[in-house]
Write a protein that holds these residues in place. Structure first.
Motif, short mmCIF file in Angstrom:
data_model
loop_
_atom_site.label_atom_id
_atom_site.label_comp_id
_atom_site.label_asym_id
_atom_site.label_seq_id
_atom_site.Cartn_x
_atom_site.Cartn_y
_atom_site.Cartn_z
N MET A 147 0.86 -1.17 0.00
CA MET A 147 0.00 0.00 0.00
C MET A 147 0.90 1.23 0.00
SD MET A 147 -2.74 1.15 2.96
CE MET A 147 -3.76 -0.26 2.70
N SER A 148 0.60 2.15 -0.87
CA SER A 148 1.35 3.39 -0.82
C SER A 148 0.96 4.11 0.45
CB SER A 148 1.05 4.24 -2.06
OG SER A 148 -0.18 4.89 -1.92
N ILE A 149 1.80 5.00 0.87
CA ILE A 149 1.52 5.77 2.09
C ILE A 149 0.32 6.69 1.90
CG2 ILE A 149 3.05 7.70 1.58
CD1 ILE A 149 3.94 7.57 4.51
N LEU A 150 0.01 7.00 0.64
CA LEU A 150 -1.08 7.92 0.34
C LEU A 150 -2.44 7.37 0.75
CD1 LEU A 150 -1.77 10.63 -0.94
CD2 LEU A 150 -1.93 9.46 -3.14
N SER A 151 -2.72 6.13 0.41
CA SER A 151 -4.03 5.56 0.68
C SER A 151 -4.37 5.53 2.16
CB SER A 151 -4.14 4.16 0.08
OG SER A 151 -5.42 3.63 0.31
N PRO A 152 -3.52 4.98 3.04
CA PRO A 152 -3.92 4.99 4.45
C PRO A 152 -3.97 6.39 5.06
CG PRO A 152 -1.76 3.99 4.21
CD PRO A 152 -2.30 4.22 2.83
N ALA A 153 -3.13 7.28 4.58
CA ALA A 153 -3.17 8.66 5.10
C ALA A 153 -4.49 9.32 4.75
CB ALA A 153 -2.00 9.47 4.57
N LEU A 154 -4.91 9.20 3.50
CA LEU A 154 -6.15 9.84 3.07
C LEU A 154 -7.38 9.16 3.68
CD1 LEU A 154 -5.30 10.47 -0.69
CD2 LEU A 154 -5.33 12.13 1.18
N LEU A 155 -7.41 7.82 3.64
CA LEU A 155 -8.56 7.13 4.21
C LEU A 155 -8.63 7.30 5.72
CD1 LEU A 155 -8.68 3.88 2.05
CD2 LEU A 155 -10.23 5.85 1.95
N GLY A 156 -7.49 7.32 6.38
CA GLY A 156 -7.47 7.55 7.82
C GLY A 156 -8.03 8.93 8.16
N ALA A 157 -7.62 9.94 7.40
CA ALA A 157 -8.12 11.30 7.64
C ALA A 157 -9.62 11.37 7.41
CB ALA A 157 -7.40 12.29 6.74
N VAL A 158 -10.08 10.80 6.30
CA VAL A 158 -11.51 10.80 6.00
C VAL A 158 -12.28 10.06 7.10
CG1 VAL A 158 -13.25 9.86 4.41
CG2 VAL A 158 -11.26 11.10 3.52
N GLY A 159 -11.74 8.92 7.54
CA GLY A 159 -12.40 8.15 8.59
C GLY A 159 -12.51 8.92 9.89
N LEU A 160 -11.44 9.62 10.26
CA LEU A 160 -11.47 10.40 11.49
C LEU A 160 -12.49 11.54 11.41
CD1 LEU A 160 -7.65 10.57 12.33
CD2 LEU A 160 -9.42 9.31 13.59
N VAL A 161 -12.54 12.22 10.28
CA VAL A 161 -13.51 13.31 10.11
C VAL A 161 -14.94 12.75 10.13
CG1 VAL A 161 -14.36 15.10 8.55
CG2 VAL A 161 -11.91 14.85 8.92
N LEU A 162 -15.16 11.62 9.46
CA LEU A 162 -16.49 11.01 9.47
C LEU A 162 -16.91 10.62 10.88
CD1 LEU A 162 -16.37 8.83 6.24
CD2 LEU A 162 -18.05 10.62 6.73
N LEU A 163 -15.98 10.03 11.64
CA LEU A 163 -16.32 9.62 13.01
C LEU A 163 -16.57 10.83 13.91
CD1 LEU A 163 -13.96 6.55 13.51
CD2 LEU A 163 -16.44 6.56 13.14
N ALA A 164 -15.81 11.89 13.72
CA ALA A 164 -16.04 13.11 14.52
C ALA A 164 -17.40 13.71 14.19
CB ALA A 164 -14.93 14.13 14.26
N SER A 165 -17.73 13.75 12.91
CA SER A 165 -19.03 14.27 12.49
C SER A 165 -20.16 13.37 13.00
CB SER A 165 -19.07 14.36 10.97
OG SER A 165 -20.32 14.84 10.53
N ALA A 166 -19.96 12.06 12.90
CA ALA A 166 -20.96 11.11 13.38
C ALA A 166 -21.21 11.29 14.88
CB ALA A 166 -20.53 9.67 13.09
N ALA A 167 -20.15 11.51 15.62
CA ALA A 167 -20.30 11.71 17.07
C ALA A 167 -21.19 12.91 17.35
CB ALA A 167 -18.93 11.88 17.73
N GLY A 168 -20.98 13.99 16.63
CA GLY A 168 -21.83 15.16 16.80
C GLY A 168 -23.27 14.90 16.42
#
Length: 191
Positions: free
Chosen positions: A1-22
């Protein structure tokens, strides 16, 4: 896996989870925001306010799993493409809100703070959509010559930085007008 995919998906996942919590913590706040925005039909607002948080949770968990479990292109695509679609719909929706409110401030109700809908909220949604699509599309094998766990640590650190920066984009723009004015003090010297 390139470093790009986990960095981008991790960021998107964190933002989605933060938004979901709200949204899960206060579906009434989301419904109030939808009422103020006036774009979603009245009959659909309750359903949207109850369903958005769980959808964000599922997509956020999938994105985080895709980021941390190694080279699994199918999981990355499964997490990335629906997340990209959700953010694309959100960007289009927020654009419609901007048009319909004609400059009147209305709450974003994005689950990430109190910023009103504005160009930066549209930009954030579009940027997150692009990150999700690119993160899903770039999943592959580990880079030659590097240990997978080292790449993963760097990628997840980058994800955290990207998530915080992206989530705060509209709030960073919402600087109170009073702090933007420079106050001059007359020291009584010659004029």
């Amino acid at each position: 896996m390139s470093i790009l995919s986990p960095a981008l998906l991790g960021a998107v996942g964190l933002v989605l989870l933060a938004s979901a919590a709200g949204h899960l913590r206060s579906p009434a706040a989301l419904r109030h925001g939808l009422d103020a925005q006036g774009v979603v039909p009245q009959v659909a607002r309750r359903a949207v306010s109850l369903l958005l948080g769980p959808v964000e949770t599922v997509l956020g968990v999938a994105a985080i799993l895709a980021a941390v479990t190694g080279p699994r292109p199918a999981l990355a695509l499964w997490a990335g493409l629906p997340s990209a679609a959700l953010f694309a719909v959100l960007a289009l929706y927020l654009t419609a809100v901007l048009r319909s409110t004609a400059g009147r401030p209305v709450p974003c109700a994005c689950g990430l703070g109190e910023a009103p809908v504005g160009p930066s909220t549209v930009l954030r949604a579009a940027f997150l959509g692009a990150m999700a699509a690119l993160g899903g599309a770039t999943a592959g094998g580990w880079s030659p010559g590097t240990a997978p766990h080292e790449e993963l640590i760097v990628a997840l650190a980058a994800a955290l930085v990207l998530a915080v920066a992206t989530a705060l984009l509209p709030a960073a723009r919402a600087v109170p007008a009073a702090t933007l004015h420079v106050r001059t003090v007359d020291l009584g010297g010659p004029r």
